[in-house]
Design a protein around this motif. Structure first.
Motif, short mmCIF file in Angstrom:
data_model
loop_
_atom_site.label_atom_id
_atom_site.label_comp_id
_atom_site.label_asym_id
_atom_site.label_seq_id
_atom_site.Cartn_x
_atom_site.Cartn_y
_atom_site.Cartn_z
N GLY A 67 0.81 -1.22 0.00
CA GLY A 67 0.00 0.00 0.00
C GLY A 67 0.84 1.26 0.00
O GLY A 67 0.33 2.36 0.23
N THR A 68 2.12 1.14 -0.28
CA THR A 68 3.03 2.29 -0.24
C THR A 68 2.66 3.36 -1.25
O THR A 68 2.49 3.09 -2.43
N ILE A 69 2.55 4.57 -0.75
CA ILE A 69 2.44 5.78 -1.57
C ILE A 69 3.37 6.79 -0.91
O ILE A 69 3.07 7.33 0.16
N CYS A 70 4.53 7.01 -1.52
CA CYS A 70 5.54 7.87 -0.91
C CYS A 70 5.94 8.96 -1.90
O CYS A 70 6.41 8.68 -3.00
N LEU A 71 5.79 10.21 -1.49
CA LEU A 71 6.26 11.35 -2.28
C LEU A 71 7.69 11.62 -1.86
O LEU A 71 7.98 11.77 -0.67
N ASN A 72 8.58 11.68 -2.85
CA ASN A 72 10.01 11.82 -2.61
C ASN A 72 10.52 13.16 -3.11
O ASN A 72 9.97 13.75 -4.03
N GLY A 73 11.62 13.61 -2.51
CA GLY A 73 12.28 14.83 -2.94
C GLY A 73 11.40 16.04 -2.70
O GLY A 73 10.63 16.09 -1.74
#
Length: 116
Positions: A67-73
């Motif tokens: 279920g990962t939803i990761c916003l990076n940077g």
């Protein structure tokens, strides 16, 4: 002439992580990517339902079934963990193709981000 139309959409998925110290992108559970017909490296628009922010980035494959939803940077500054977002992928096609095209729309469970 080609027009740009919605090709893929993950509707109302919860942000699970925001990692500022990363090169950039959005990490998405591989199962959500497959269901919505998104590919790694694809350009997407991210719409934050909680604060109205809109941004563009590219997709990185996350671990399947997490279920990962990761916003990076830099995109990590545009969300908070727990925010609800919409992820939209677009495609180019002729108007005739667009009239009969059916996008891949995914409506995951809002608590787990898993496909129901």
């Amino acid at each position: 002439m080609l027009i740009q139309v919605v090709k893929s959409k993950i509707h109302r998925v919860r942000v699970t992580q925001a990692e500022l110290n990363y090169v950039g992108s959005i990490t998405i559970d591989e199962a959500l990517m497959e269901a919505s017909d998104l590919v790694e490296g694809e350009r997407v628009q991210v719409v934050n339902i909680n604060n109205g922010e809109r941004l563009e980035t590219y997709v990185i494959k996350g671990d399947r079934g997490t279920g990962t939803i990761c916003l990076n940077g830099p995109a990590a500054r545009k969300v908070a963990v727990g925010d609800m977002i919409i992820v939209i992928g677009y495609g180019y096609m002729t108007p005739d193709e667009a009239r009969s095209f059916k996008p891949s729309l995914v409506f995951p469970n809002e608590l787990t981000n898993l496909i129901v």
